[in-house]
Design a protein around this motif. Structure first.
Motif, PDB file in Angstrom:
ATOM      1  N   GLU A 261      36.106 -42.417 -33.846  1.00 46.58           N
ATOM      2  CA  GLU A 261      36.046 -41.768 -35.158  1.00 46.58           C
ATOM      3  C   GLU A 261      35.604 -40.317 -35.026  1.00 46.58           C
ATOM      4  N   LEU A 262      34.628 -40.081 -34.110  1.00 47.95           N
ATOM      5  CA  LEU A 262      34.182 -38.711 -33.890  1.00 47.95           C
ATOM      6  C   LEU A 262      35.299 -37.856 -33.324  1.00 47.95           C
ATOM      7  N   LYS A 264      38.505 -38.375 -33.781  1.00 49.50           N
ATOM      8  CA  LYS A 264      39.456 -38.117 -34.864  1.00 49.50           C
ATOM      9  C   LYS A 264      38.955 -36.994 -35.763  1.00 49.50           C
ATOM     10  N   ASP A 265      37.643 -37.046 -36.059  1.00 46.07           N
ATOM     11  CA  ASP A 265      37.080 -35.989 -36.898  1.00 46.07           C
ATOM     12  C   ASP A 265      37.146 -34.636 -36.190  1.00 46.07           C
ATOM     13  N   LYS A 266      36.820 -34.642 -34.892  1.00 46.24           N
ATOM     14  CA  LYS A 266      36.901 -33.385 -34.131  1.00 46.24           C
ATOM     15  C   LYS A 266      38.332 -32.868 -34.068  1.00 46.24           C
ATOM     16  N   HIS A 268      40.638 -33.388 -36.283  1.00 49.65           N
ATOM     17  CA  HIS A 268      40.949 -32.832 -37.605  1.00 49.65           C
ATOM     18  C   HIS A 268      40.311 -31.452 -37.783  1.00 49.65           C
ATOM     19  N   GLN A 269      39.065 -31.328 -37.324  1.00 51.31           N
ATOM     20  CA  GLN A 269      38.408 -30.034 -37.414  1.00 51.31           C
ATOM     21  C   GLN A 269      39.115 -28.989 -36.550  1.00 51.31           C
TER      22      GLN A 269
END
Length: 501
Positions: A261-262, A264-266, A268-269
């Motif tokens: 999840e991290l 994926k978030d990274k 996206h960022q």
């Protein structure tokens, strides 16, 4: 820390094997004793199957077709003396005891069941068959029987109990301890051999599992990216190796899911960052390109003042572009921790005065007043250059968001375990929906103008504060300005924290 031996699967299997062997050994001993008794009874009945008929014929118990009671009495007296292991009873055709060789005081029955007698007479090889023991209300024993005076004209039965009370007493006195010792010894040897073989087999079976558990424990102990909470949690995992590995697997799965999840978030960022960087780089480049192209195509038509204005705008955009690139490199270095702080003790109040003097010309040009309202002397332990950079960003941001004639108030106060520097402006404030994103790179509130800013200053300020074990927070209400608080640890508290770590 290695797991205790009693918590391993090997120890639990060994304990289970030991209990199983004890139960099986106990059942085997009971069944063996029962089988031995049944076997002895069958052998005894087989050997003495015709004892009753031999007594009748050898002792002349029948004379002229009738029972010789005087001879029967002598038979009772004789066998009570020479062979007390048997008991002789004279029964009528209904099984009523008429006379006997036993002690009258010990006779408990007056009647013997005829069904076992008839079964043995009809099938002499069907042994062991047990009949009623007249000395007990519920006990049964093997016997020998014959009709008297004859099988053709029976008037009763000579009923011989082959293992009388005297035999039972002598057997218990002589053989009980010996049987117990022999049975106990055999059981102990069987348990020892079975347990030894089982332990060896279980050791071979669980050896790979033990190696895997040890490797997981070593990985958990040596991993640098595992938090203290995880280590404390894992040290008290209940159960054996399988439970330990199951718990660790669940923790590892949760950690991997969190890392995915991290990531994926990274990702996206990263995509958002690339888009925002492209936009912020394209704007000054397009401006520079437009002014330079215009200057090149209309050079002869422009007067000297217009040419200087075009060059001035292009130069300003170039400086803006250079500043944006520098901030991008600086933020990337902070995120990658390539730049580490050099902590040293200093007075934040003195540094704040220097930074205010540096920003005063720009503030005066914008019509904004800078004032230091409160100063409490305290010694902080941090990187001076990074702290100055944070103050530059906070004060510059406050000046940019203050209207002409407004005032930016600054203060230095002692806080719990540290020093707090406040920068309060009198601008439009921050909307509640935007206040959680003010420290995000390239964040811009909807409807707001960048006014030449890329939105990296506050993100860089927070990264630098966190690297120094400090923090930056913001408080704001729409229309009431914003207050940024920059906290740094004191010299003593930072030293204690480093020692604890």
């Amino acid at each position: 820390m290695p797991r205790p031996l009693f918590q391993t699967l090997y120890a639990r299997l060994a304990l289970g094997l030991f209990l199983l062997l004890v139960i099986v050994g106990g059942l085997f001993t009971v069944l063996s004793l029962y089988s031995v008794r049944e076997y002895n009874a069958a052998v005894n009945q087989a050997l003495n199957r015709d004892l009753a008929s031999h007594l009748v014929s050898d002792r002349n118990l029948v004379t002229d077709g009738k029972i010789n009671h005087s001879e029967l009495k002598r038979l009772f007296d004789l066998y009570m003396s020479i062979n007390p292991s048997i008991e002789i009873y004279l029964l009528d055709q209904e099984g009523l005891i008429l006379s006997y060789s036993a002690d009258p005081a010990k006779i408990k029955r007056k009647h013997v069941a005829l069904a076992p007698i008839q079964r043995l007479l009809s099938n002499p090889d069907a042994y062991p068959i047990q009949g009623d023991d007249p000395r007990s209300h519920d006990r049964h024993k093997v016997f020998s029987v014959t009709p008297v005076p004859s099988a053709e004209h029976p008037t009763g039965y000579l009923y011989v109990v082959l293992r009388g009370e005297e035999y039972d007493f002598a057997e218990s006195m002589v053989h009980s301890d010996r049987l117990l010792r022999m049975g106990g010894g055999a059981l102990a040897i069987s348990l020892f051999v079975g347990l030894l073989a089982g332990l060896l087999f279980f050791r071979l079976l669980t050896r790979r599992l033990s190696r895997l558990t040890a490797r997981v424990e070593a990985f958990e102990a040596e991993a640098k990216d595992i938090s203290r909470a995880d280590d404390t949690e894992g040290s008290g995992v209940p159960g054996d190796d399988v439970d330990y590995l199951a718990t660790r697997f669940d923790q590892m799965a949760e950690r991997i899911a969190g890392q995915l999840e991290l990531l994926k978030d990274k990702d996206h960022q990263r995509r958002q960052l690339v888009a925002q960087v492209s936009h912020d780089l394209r704007t000054p480049l397009a401006s520079i390109q437009g002014y330079l192209e215009t200057l090149g195509m209309k050079q002869q038509e422009l007067n000297p003042d217009e040419r200087r204005r075009f060059l001035s705008v292009a130069l300003a955009e170039t400086l803006r572009l250079s500043k944006l690139v520098d901030e991008l490199f600086e933020l990337a270095a902070l995120d990658a921790r390539e730049r580490q702080p050099f902590a040293e003790p200093f007075m934040p109040a003195e540094l704040l005065h220097d930074v205010v003097q540096k920003h005063r010309p720009k503030a005066e040009q914008a019509g904004v007043a800078l004032s230091i309202s409160t100063v409490q002397p305290a010694m902080a332990l941090a990187d001076i250059a990074m702290t100055e950079r944070v103050l530059d960003n906070l004060i510059g941001n406050a000046v940019d968001h203050s209207s002409r004639g407004a005032e930016v108030k600054l203060s230095v106060t002692a806080s719990i375990g540290g020093v707090e520097i406040c920068v309060a402006d009198a601008g439009d404030g921050i909307a509640p929906a935007d206040i959680d994103h003010v420290f995000d790179p390239f964040y811009q509130a909807p409807g707001a103008s960048r006014a030449g800013h890329a939105g990296l200053g506050l993100a860089i300020a927070r990264r630098m504060a966190e690297l120094q074990h400090g923090r930056v927070s913001v408080e704001s209400r729409p229309g009431a300005g914003a207050t940024f608080r920059f906290w740094l640890p004191l010299v003593d508290s930072q030293a204690k924290e480093s020692t604890a770590l």
